[in-house]
Design a protein around this motif. Structure first.
Motif, PDB file in Angstrom:
ATOM      1  N   LEU A 122       0.813  -1.222   0.000  1.00 15.01           N
ATOM      2  CA  LEU A 122       0.000   0.000   0.000  1.00 15.01           C
ATOM      3  C   LEU A 122       0.846   1.271   0.000  1.00 15.01           C
ATOM      4  O   LEU A 122       0.340   2.345  -0.316  1.00 15.01           O
ATOM      5  N   GLY A 123       2.096   1.156   0.364  1.00 17.44           N
ATOM      6  CA  GLY A 123       2.928   2.355   0.412  1.00 17.44           C
ATOM      7  C   GLY A 123       4.364   2.042   0.766  1.00 17.44           C
ATOM      8  O   GLY A 123       4.691   0.947   1.241  1.00 17.44           O
ATOM      9  N   GLN A 124       5.222   3.016   0.518  1.00 20.37           N
ATOM     10  CA  GLN A 124       6.650   2.860   0.790  1.00 20.37           C
ATOM     11  C   GLN A 124       7.217   4.156   1.358  1.00 20.37           C
ATOM     12  O   GLN A 124       6.769   5.254   1.012  1.00 20.37           O
ATOM     13  N   VAL A 125       8.208   3.995   2.219  1.00 22.82           N
ATOM     14  CA  VAL A 125       9.084   5.090   2.625  1.00 22.82           C
ATOM     15  C   VAL A 125      10.490   4.630   2.260  1.00 22.82           C
ATOM     16  O   VAL A 125      10.949   3.599   2.737  1.00 22.82           O
ATOM     17  N   PHE A 126      11.152   5.377   1.373  1.00 18.70           N
ATOM     18  CA  PHE A 126      12.461   4.930   0.911  1.00 18.70           C
ATOM     19  C   PHE A 126      13.424   6.112   0.821  1.00 18.70           C
ATOM     20  O   PHE A 126      13.031   7.261   0.648  1.00 18.70           O
ATOM     21  N   TYR A 127      14.725   5.758   0.952  1.00 21.17           N
ATOM     22  CA  TYR A 127      15.806   6.735   0.867  1.00 21.17           C
ATOM     23  C   TYR A 127      16.844   6.186  -0.098  1.00 21.17           C
ATOM     24  O   TYR A 127      17.203   5.008  -0.026  1.00 21.17           O
ATOM     25  N   ARG A 128      17.328   7.060  -0.971  1.00 19.49           N
ATOM     26  CA  ARG A 128      18.163   6.569  -2.068  1.00 19.49           C
ATOM     27  C   ARG A 128      19.232   7.594  -2.429  1.00 19.49           C
ATOM     28  O   ARG A 128      18.997   8.798  -2.420  1.00 19.49           O
ATOM     29  N   LEU A 129      20.423   7.083  -2.738  1.00 17.45           N
ATOM     30  CA  LEU A 129      21.502   7.894  -3.297  1.00 17.45           C
ATOM     31  C   LEU A 129      21.725   7.486  -4.747  1.00 17.45           C
ATOM     32  O   LEU A 129      21.743   6.295  -5.057  1.00 17.45           O
ATOM     33  N   LYS A 130      21.896   8.479  -5.601  1.00 11.84           N
ATOM     34  CA  LYS A 130      22.202   8.191  -7.005  1.00 11.84           C
ATOM     35  C   LYS A 130      23.333   9.105  -7.458  1.00 11.84           C
ATOM     36  O   LYS A 130      23.238  10.325  -7.361  1.00 11.84           O
TER      37      LYS A 130
END
Length: 426
Positions: A124-132
């Motif tokens: 139903l949902g996501q909390v995400f952290y990302r480096l690119k």
């Protein structure tokens, strides 16, 4: 996880992190946050042309669900950016940068606020952290890219009241039963085994307990504008119909409920954010048979907190600054050298009753024959193996002080180990 891979142009491009699992200490109101550190590395095996080198950190919360059936189905979506930051290590230019063969490294750091929501992956949902990271190449050349996922979890402070709160349900029900249901803590950890104690005392005559059930249930609530969607699912369920009656006429039982491991993906930790909320409850049912054969059920529920780790298991938790020396590996030469260099005050050395402290004290204070008067230690003549009473301790005050200009830098507490290996403070 995305792995950097050798590129056809003879270069390797990657993001290196000191730790891709970030632990926030304390609640959203208590946590001071944490520093994310790392490097972007470009290894050129030949002369390489690039137009720019950039890095971007993104933290987002996203929800997506459908309601209705067929043509009446309606889709709800929402997305918020929690945190965003960019670094430009080689700014874009009209001309390209020509990098000779060699190793190129750009260090970075980013303070992460203590009120960030924890990472979540749910249908139903996501909390995400990302480096690119992107190294832009000239026209017709393939850009170099690398990505890293950052996992954020939260650990309660050792002083949190929730860690010391036991959960007890104690009451009398409908003149039939006195009951006590207890759980040792409100905070339950991933992978732990939780003892649930039942103590049942019948009041009505000929009352029998048919069964007792315990269940761990998870609720997730997602929202988009004024719309909300809540789903609940049972994580664990226990049923028991075997009871022992003691000499006082009590039925007693202890059920052992196992919280699933995180790797099983069967459970999420408690999360509180604008769009996603995850909470948990322990639910109990006591089924009773009355004298006339009628079945009655006693139901109860208590809210709990599912945490990823305990404060004791948090290897990233730092000691208080003034207590950091206590966790340093003991090495007489190191103590003496640190006192001699001024990194530690002499008062600290003499507060440690051992040979190294004596040598450090002699080095720091000098020889009494050279005209320096030797200090009298306040504990001379006292058996140091005996612990003083609380009253005595409060009268005597501290034996050392970290005040003044003698404060050591925190990183000086990590000292080199033997055989070329780093000594880890434990």
């Amino acid at each position: 996880m995305v792995h950097a891979m050798p590129l056809v142009q003879g270069a390797e491009f990657k993001i290196l992190l000191t730790n891709n699992h970030v632990v926030l200490h304390g609640s959203a109101d208590e946590s001071a946050g944490v520093m994310l550190r790392g490097s972007v590395v470009l290894d050129c095996h030949e002369t390489t042309k690039v137009r720019s080198v950039n890095l971007k950190f993104t933290g987002k919360v996203r929800v997506n669900w459908a309601e209705g059936i067929g043509t009446h189905q309606r889709q709800f979506r929402d997305e918020h950016t929690i945190l965003e930051h960019e670094w430009s290590f080689l700014p874009p230019t009209r001309k390209h940068y020509q990098l000779a063969e060699g190793h190129y490294q750009w260090d970075f750091e980013l303070p992460l606020p203590g009120d960030l929501p924890e990472s979540v992956q749910h249908n139903l949902g996501q909390v995400f952290y990302r480096l690119k990271a992107v190294a832009e190449r000239p026209t017709f050349s393939i850009n170099y890219t690398d990505k890293k996922e950052i996992k954020i979890t939260r650990s309660l402070l050792p002083s949190s009241l929730e860690l010391t709160q036991s959960m007890v349900i104690s009451n009398e029900w409908a003149n039939k039963l006195r009951y006590d249901i207890s759980v040792p803590s409100r905070v339950l950890n991933i992978g732990s085994v939780v003892p649930i104690s039942f103590d049942l005392k019948p009041i009505a005559p000929d009352l029998k307990v048919r069964s007792v059930t315990s269940g761990l249930k998870e609720y997730i609530t997602v929202s988009s504008g004024q719309r909300k969607r809540t789903e609940g699912r049972v994580i664990k369920f226990l049923r028991d119909d075997q009871f022992q009656v003691d000499s006082h006429g009590h039925w007693s039982k202890v059920q052992l409920l196992t919280i699933p491991e995180e790797e099983s993906h069967q459970i999420k930790t408690n999360v509180l954010s604008d769009l996603i909320k995850i909470r948990h409850k322990l639910k109990f049912t006591v089924s009773l048979m009355n004298a006339d054969g009628h079945i009655s059920e006693l139901r109860a529920a208590v809210p709990i907190i599912i945490a990823a780790i305990t404060p004791d298991d948090d290897i990233n938790a730092l000691p208080a600054y003034e207590d950091a020396w206590k966790s340093m590996p003991y090495d007489p030469a190191t103590i003496a050298a640190m006192v001699a260099s001024g990194s530690l005050p002499p008062s600290l050395a003499v507060a440690v009753p051992n040979e190294a402290a004596f040598r450090a004290r002699t080095t720091a204070m000098g020889d009494t024959e050279s005209g320096v008067e030797e200090e009298t230690s306040p504990w001379e003549g006292i058996d140091l193996s005996r612990v003083p009473s609380y009253t005595t301790a409060t009268r005597s005050g501290r034996l050392y002080s970290f005040s003044g200009s003698s404060l050591p830098a925190y990183d000086t507490i990590a000292v080199p180990g033997r055989n070329g290996e780093a000594a880890v403070c434990t």
